[in-house]
Enzyme design. Structure first.
Site, PDB file in Angstrom:
ATOM      1  N   SER A 117       6.957  -9.563   4.116  1.00 23.84           N
ATOM      2  CA  SER A 117       8.303  -9.425   4.674  1.00 23.84           C
ATOM      3  C   SER A 117       8.450 -10.230   5.957  1.00 23.84           C
ATOM      4  O   SER A 117       7.485 -10.384   6.722  1.00 23.84           O
ATOM      5  CB  SER A 117       8.536  -7.946   4.984  1.00 23.84           C
ATOM      6  N   TYR A 141       6.624  -0.459   9.478  1.00 21.76           N
ATOM      7  CA  TYR A 141       6.766  -1.139   8.184  1.00 21.76           C
ATOM      8  C   TYR A 141       6.225  -2.570   8.273  1.00 21.76           C
ATOM      9  O   TYR A 141       5.354  -2.984   7.500  1.00 21.76           O
ATOM     10  CB  TYR A 141       8.240  -1.134   7.744  1.00 21.76           C
ATOM     11  N   LYS A 145       2.756  -4.397   6.592  1.00 24.42           N
ATOM     12  CA  LYS A 145       2.709  -5.631   5.788  1.00 24.42           C
ATOM     13  C   LYS A 145       1.765  -6.660   6.432  1.00 24.42           C
ATOM     14  O   LYS A 145       1.060  -7.387   5.731  1.00 24.42           O
ATOM     15  CB  LYS A 145       4.122  -6.213   5.654  1.00 24.42           C
TER      16      LYS A 145
END
Ligand code: UDP
Length: 328
Positions: A117, A141, A145
Site C-alpha cells: 500500500s 495498517y 504492510k
C-alpha cells in the site's frame, strides 16, 4: 499447477480470481469470509474458508493442490480501525504473513505477489512518490504492510523465495460488466460513499476538510481502476515465472484528483444531484498522494488504461445493480 489466492473473496481478490480463471489458470481461494463474500466468487471455484494464521489450513491446501505461486490479498485494511486495534492488525497481517511464508518454505512454493500500500510511505516529502521515497508509515495498517514487505525480503534472502510487492494507491471501480464490485461493511472509501448519495442511501457526501494546501482545498489522491490493478498482478506473476527478480512497484495512474473533482465526476457520470457537506479533516490524511508508476511501466510493462470517469462509471454499474451489495 495452481495459484493460491489468499483473500480471494475480498474486493480486489475476487477480481483477481476472475481474471486468472479467464486466462485459463487453475486457482484455489482461501478466505476467512470475515470481510469477504462467497457470492463474489464463481460457484465452482475451489474454495477453502479458513484463517491463514492456522498452519493446518495452509498445509491442507498445499497437500491437496500443486500450488506454484501465491497471490496474497488477505489483510485487515482500514487505517482508522488500525489506530484503534493495532495489535489485531499486527496479528492478522504480520502474523498471517509469517505463517504463510513458513508454509511456502515447508512446501517449496517459491513465488508470491503481495498487496502492499501507499500507506507504507506516510506523509510524502514530495509527489509523485517513487519506490525510493522513505518509508514512514503513519498508522499501524501502513506499518504492518511495511513489516510484511521486510519479512518477504529476508525470507527471500534465506530461503530462495521470490516476491513482487505492489504498493497500491487508491483502488476503485468494479468489473466492467458490473457483476462484482466493492462491498465493505461499514463502507469507508470515497467512491462507494459518493455513489450512496445518488442511490438514495445517504443524504449527502461529507468532504473531510477543504482547508488543505491544494488548489480547491480538498485532498488529492491517485485513483487506479481495479481491472488495471489486477492486470499488474498478472504481469507480476509472469515476471516471477520468467525468472525475474524480487521487486517493489507503485501502482497508480500518476494523476491526482481532489475529493471535489471526484464528486463532480460522479455528478456527471450518474446524471444525479449530489449534495455536499464540508466536515472536519480526518486525522492522518495526507494532503496529496500521487504515484510515480514509471517503474511498473518499465519493468513489468504495466500501463493503466482507466481514467476516473471510467472508474466511477464501472463502480456505478455495480452499485446501481446491487444497491445493498452482496446478499448475505
Ligand atoms: N474522503 C472524504 N469523505 C468521505 C470519505 C473519504 O472526503 O466520506 C476523502 C478522504 O479524506 C481522502 C479521500 O477522500 O482524502 C480518499 O479516501 P479513502 O478513504 O477512499 O482512501 P484513502 O486515501 O484514505 O486510502
Amino acid at each position: 499447477m495452481a495459484v493460491l489466492i489468499c483473500g480471494g473473496a475480498g474486493y480486489i481478490g475476487s477480481h483477481a480470481v476472475r481474471a486468472l480463471r479467464e486466462q485459463g489458470r487453475e486457482v484455489v481461494v482461501l478466505d476467512s469470509l470475515r470481510t469477504g463474500h462467497r457470492q463474489s466468487l464463481p460457484a465452482d471455484v475451489p474454495f477453502v474458508e479458513g484463517d491463514m494464521r492456522d498452519p493446518a489450513v495452509l498445509d491442507a491446501i498445499f497437500a491437496r493442490h500443486t500450488v506454484e505461486s501465491v497471490l496474497h490479498f488477505a489483510a485487515s485494511s482500514l487505517v482508522g480501525e488500525s489506530m484503534q486495534l493495532p495489535l489485531q492488525y499486527f496479528s492478522n497481517n504480520v502474523h498471517g504473513m509469517q505463517v504463510l511464508l513458513e508454509a511456502m518454505v515447508r512446501h517449496g512454493v517459491e513465488r508470491i505477489v503481495f498487496s502492499s500500500s501507499a500507506a507504507v510511505y506516510g506523509e510524502p516529502d514530495s509527489v509523485p512518490i517513487t519506490e525510493e521515497a522513505p518509508l514512514r508509515p503513519g498508522n499501524p495498517y501502513g506499518e504492518s504492510k511495511r513489516i510484511m514487505e521486510s519479512m518477504m525480503r529476508w525470507a527471500a534472502a534465506a530461503h530462495g523465495l521470490r516476491y513482487v510487492s505492489l504498493r497500491y494507491f487508491n483502488v476503485g471501480g468494479a468489473a466492467a460488466d458490473g457483476s462484482i464490485g466493492e462491498d465493505h461493511r461499514p463502507e469507508s472509501h470515497l467512491i462507494p460513499l459518493i455513489l450512496q448519495v445518488p442511490l438514495g442511501r445517504r443524504p449527502h457526501i461529507t468532504i473531510f476538510g477543504d482547508d488543505y494546501d491544494t488548489p480547491d482545498g480538498t485532498c488529492i489522491r491517485d485513483y487506479v481502476g481495479v481491472e488495471d490493478l489486477i492486470e499488474a498482478h498478472t504481469l507480476a506473476l509472469r515476471h516471477l515465472e520468467a525468472g525475474g527478480q524480487s521487486d517493489v512497484f507503485n501502482l497508480g495512474s500518476e494523476q491526482g484528483f481532489s475529493v471535489r473533482q471526484m464528486i463532480e465526476t460522479a455528478r456527471r457520470v450518474t446524471g444525479r444531484p449530489l449534495p455536499v457537506v464540508v466536515g472536519a479533516r480526518r486525522p492522518g490524511d495526507p494532503a496529496r498522494l500521487v504515484a510515480s508508476s514509471r517503474k511498473a511501466g518499465d519493468v513489468l510493462g504495466w500501463q493503466p488504461r482507466q481514467g476516473v470517469d471510467e472508474i466511477i462509471a464501472s463502480a456505478w454499474r455495480w452499485h446501481s445493480r446491487h444497491p445493498a451489495g452482496y446478499k448475505k
